[in-house]
Design a protein around this motif. Structure first.
Motif, short mmCIF file in Angstrom:
data_model
loop_
_atom_site.label_atom_id
_atom_site.label_comp_id
_atom_site.label_asym_id
_atom_site.label_seq_id
_atom_site.Cartn_x
_atom_site.Cartn_y
_atom_site.Cartn_z
N VAL A 38 -26.26 3.27 -24.91
CA VAL A 38 -25.40 2.32 -24.20
C VAL A 38 -24.29 3.05 -23.44
O VAL A 38 -23.80 4.10 -23.88
CB VAL A 38 -24.82 1.26 -25.19
N ALA A 39 -23.89 2.47 -22.28
CA ALA A 39 -23.02 3.22 -21.37
C ALA A 39 -21.54 3.09 -21.69
O ALA A 39 -20.77 2.47 -20.97
CB ALA A 39 -23.30 2.81 -19.93
N ASP A 40 -21.14 3.66 -22.84
CA ASP A 40 -19.73 4.01 -22.97
C ASP A 40 -19.66 5.46 -23.45
O ASP A 40 -20.68 6.09 -23.73
CB ASP A 40 -18.93 3.02 -23.83
N GLY A 97 -16.01 -9.20 -16.76
CA GLY A 97 -16.91 -8.05 -16.79
C GLY A 97 -17.74 -8.06 -15.53
O GLY A 97 -17.77 -9.07 -14.81
N VAL A 98 -18.40 -6.95 -15.27
CA VAL A 98 -19.26 -6.89 -14.09
C VAL A 98 -20.55 -7.68 -14.33
O VAL A 98 -21.05 -8.35 -13.41
CB VAL A 98 -19.53 -5.42 -13.70
N VAL A 99 -21.08 -7.64 -15.54
CA VAL A 99 -22.28 -8.44 -15.81
C VAL A 99 -21.99 -9.94 -15.66
O VAL A 99 -22.74 -10.65 -14.97
CB VAL A 99 -22.89 -8.08 -17.19
N PRO A 100 -20.89 -10.45 -16.24
CA PRO A 100 -20.56 -11.84 -15.94
C PRO A 100 -20.39 -12.09 -14.44
O PRO A 100 -20.84 -13.13 -13.94
CB PRO A 100 -19.22 -12.05 -16.67
N VAL A 122 -33.76 -0.61 -12.14
CA VAL A 122 -32.33 -0.88 -12.06
C VAL A 122 -31.83 -1.45 -13.39
O VAL A 122 -32.60 -1.99 -14.19
CB VAL A 122 -32.03 -1.85 -10.88
N TYR A 123 -30.54 -1.31 -13.59
CA TYR A 123 -29.82 -1.82 -14.77
C TYR A 123 -30.30 -3.24 -15.11
O TYR A 123 -30.15 -4.16 -14.30
CB TYR A 123 -28.33 -1.80 -14.43
N PHE A 124 -30.87 -3.39 -16.32
CA PHE A 124 -31.64 -4.60 -16.62
C PHE A 124 -30.86 -5.92 -16.66
O PHE A 124 -31.46 -6.97 -16.43
CB PHE A 124 -32.47 -4.42 -17.90
N GLN A 173 -26.66 4.15 -8.21
CA GLN A 173 -27.79 3.53 -8.91
C GLN A 173 -27.79 3.89 -10.39
O GLN A 173 -27.58 5.04 -10.76
CB GLN A 173 -29.10 4.03 -8.28
N ASN A 174 -28.00 2.87 -11.20
CA ASN A 174 -28.25 3.07 -12.62
C ASN A 174 -29.62 2.51 -12.90
O ASN A 174 -29.82 1.31 -12.72
CB ASN A 174 -27.20 2.30 -13.44
N PRO A 175 -30.59 3.32 -13.32
CA PRO A 175 -30.54 4.75 -13.62
C PRO A 175 -30.80 5.54 -12.33
O PRO A 175 -31.01 4.94 -11.30
CB PRO A 175 -31.73 4.90 -14.56
N SER A 201 -22.72 -5.90 -4.38
CA SER A 201 -22.83 -4.46 -4.61
C SER A 201 -22.10 -4.08 -5.90
O SER A 201 -20.88 -4.13 -5.96
CB SER A 201 -22.22 -3.72 -3.41
N ASP A 202 -22.89 -3.75 -6.92
CA ASP A 202 -22.32 -3.36 -8.21
C ASP A 202 -21.92 -1.88 -8.11
O ASP A 202 -22.78 -1.00 -8.09
CB ASP A 202 -23.37 -3.59 -9.31
N GLU A 203 -20.62 -1.64 -8.01
CA GLU A 203 -20.12 -0.27 -7.84
C GLU A 203 -19.31 0.17 -9.06
O GLU A 203 -18.34 0.92 -8.94
CB GLU A 203 -19.35 -0.18 -6.51
N ILE A 204 -19.73 -0.30 -10.23
CA ILE A 204 -18.98 0.00 -11.45
C ILE A 204 -18.92 1.49 -11.74
O ILE A 204 -17.96 1.98 -12.34
CB ILE A 204 -19.57 -0.78 -12.66
N HIS A 205 -19.95 2.26 -11.30
CA HIS A 205 -19.97 3.70 -11.58
C HIS A 205 -19.36 4.54 -10.46
O HIS A 205 -19.45 5.76 -10.47
CB HIS A 205 -21.41 4.17 -11.82
N SER A 206 -18.74 3.87 -9.47
CA SER A 206 -18.34 4.58 -8.25
C SER A 206 -17.34 5.71 -8.47
O SER A 206 -17.33 6.68 -7.73
CB SER A 206 -17.75 3.58 -7.26
N SER A 236 -13.67 0.08 -16.53
CA SER A 236 -14.23 0.19 -17.88
C SER A 236 -15.09 1.42 -18.11
O SER A 236 -14.95 2.10 -19.12
CB SER A 236 -15.03 -1.07 -18.20
N LYS A 237 -16.00 1.74 -17.17
CA LYS A 237 -16.83 2.95 -17.35
C LYS A 237 -15.96 4.18 -17.16
O LYS A 237 -16.03 5.13 -17.92
CB LYS A 237 -17.96 3.02 -16.31
N THR A 238 -15.17 4.17 -16.09
CA THR A 238 -14.40 5.35 -15.69
C THR A 238 -13.46 5.82 -16.80
O THR A 238 -13.36 7.02 -17.06
CB THR A 238 -13.55 5.01 -14.45
#
Ligand SMILES: Cc1ncc(COP(=O)(O)O)c(C=O)c1O
Length: 390
Positions: A38-40, A97-100, A122-124, A173-175, A201-206, A236-238
């Protein structure tokens, strides 16, 4: 070079109700797995965030609060300095959250039965955001060429129909970890514009770009594309604070903004919580040098892993990401079925994400999370070696 932050420090996360360590039984059928899924991150949330939260706890009343202008300014400045993106505070909206936010966007910008495009693998949660809201998911698979995925623009043109209302982009892109280039983004963005397909555009990992790499927000590619784009981001990820359920949206188009705002007014979930707001402001105002050091450490972890595979397990091929701390590993040379592959890895005491979760293109792949102290990564690699070395 001396590093003021010690990413080698092992932090015991067990018994904190954390998904990664305390829910292994549920996800892998056994408690004793080294979790690199999981991505933390296994690193401490940075002190400049935690100390600010502690300071607030010196006050004994945790009543209703609002998000102060200083928090908005911190986001605006962060996007300007880190991503060369000038936004206005009034383009910002919020989500727990980004998923919500993906699900909200599907609800707001489409009707039941409309088509939404995803680019697999892509992220499921992209899939559930569409399917659980009774919309039709249409796949525009990415094309794997050499060591990278590419958009399939011809296929995208064919897949767009009058019922297509939205495309969910994952950038980076994830993954896979690609930071999509400006010309790739322009081509994709223009086709969506021409066909009245709004892009989320989901840029949570930007923020998590490798040294020397750059993230290009889709909305910076042209003014027209900005008017057709909803960008989802979060600290959150950063900064490793996913437990605080805090994210934001950038919506420059007033009409699209108002539609999102209507749902937020109806549900009242945008307000955020006291600690999320405080953490977000502290992270974006003070986080730059910590983040730069973090990415140096993660790149060194990647190099360590890549040379370990080359020397010990040449059958496992990692895809070098431009961004994210997630790495897509190609196990296809072993010729195992997905279930066997996963069992072999779990039996070796390692927990990864199964490639097929991300779409059928993920067959033969696994995703590893390398945001952990090098010792933890090394231990996982040694366990994989014991299972896969012939
Ligand atoms: C692409 C992507 N979007 C969203 C999320 C999660 O977002 P949140 O925790 O804000 O719902 C993740 C977490 O792995 C992710 O990889």
């Amino acid at each position: 070079m001396s590093m003021p932050y010690n990413f080698d420090e092992l932090v015991d996360r067990k018994n904190t109700n954390c998904v990664k360590y305390d829910a292994s039984e549920r996800f892998f059928g056994k408690a004793d797995v080294l979790p690199l899924w999981v991505a933390d991150m296994d690193f401490k949330t940075p002190d400049f965030v935690v100390d600010t939260l502690k300071e607030r706890l010196e006050h004994d009343v945790l009543g209703y609060t609002f998000r102060p202008d200083s928090c908005t300014s911190a986001i605006v400045n962060w996007l300007k300095n880190r991503h060369r993106w000038s936004i206005k505070g009034e383009w910002l909206h919020y989500s727990p959250g980004v998923v919500p936010a993906l699900a909200f966007a599907v609800q707001v910008y489409t009707q039941p039965g409309d088509e939404v495009i995803v680019q697999t693998p892509v992220y499921f949660p992209f899939f559930s955001a569409i399917k659980n809201n009774n919309r039709e998911m249409v796949e525009n698979p990415l094309v794997l060429k050499g060591d990278r995925y590419y958009f399939d623009i011809d296929d995208l043109k064919k897949k767009i129909s009058p019922k297509t209302k939205l495309l969910l982009l994952c950038n980076p892109q994830n993954p896979g970890g690609m930071s999509w280039t400006e010309s790739e983004l322009k081509e994709l963005g223009d086709i969506c514009l021409e066909n009245n397909v709004v892009v989320v555009s989901d840029e949570i990992h930007s923020d998590l770009t490798f040294p020397g790499k750059r993230h290009i927000p889709l909305a910076t590619v042209s003014d027209e594309i900005a008017q057709n784009t909803i960008t989802l981001m979060a600290p959150s990820k950063t900064f490793n604070l996913a437990g605080l359920s805090t994210s934001f949206l950038v919506i420059p188009n007033k009409g699209l903004f108002d539609k999102y705002d209507e749902l937020m007014k109806a549900t009242h979930v945008y307000q955020g919580n006291l600690f999320g707001n405080i953490a977000m402001e502290a992270a974006y105002s003070k986080g730059e040098s910590w983040l730069n050091e973090l990415m140096l450490y993660i790149e060194a972890n990647y190099d360590f892993m890549a040379s370990f595979f080359k020397d010990n397990l040449p059958g496992i091929k990692p895809m070098k990401p431009d961004a994210t701390y997630l790495v897509w590993l190609d196990f296809s040379s072993y010729g195992l079925k997905d279930k066997e592959l996963n069992e072999k890895i779990v039996n070796a005491g390692v927990g990864l994400n199964r490639g097929v979760q991300f779409g059928k293109q993920g067959k033969g792949f696994m995703r590893i999370n390398i945001a952990c102290p090098r010792k933890t990564l090394e231990q996982a690699l040694l366990q994989l070696k014991s299972a896969f070395a012939t």
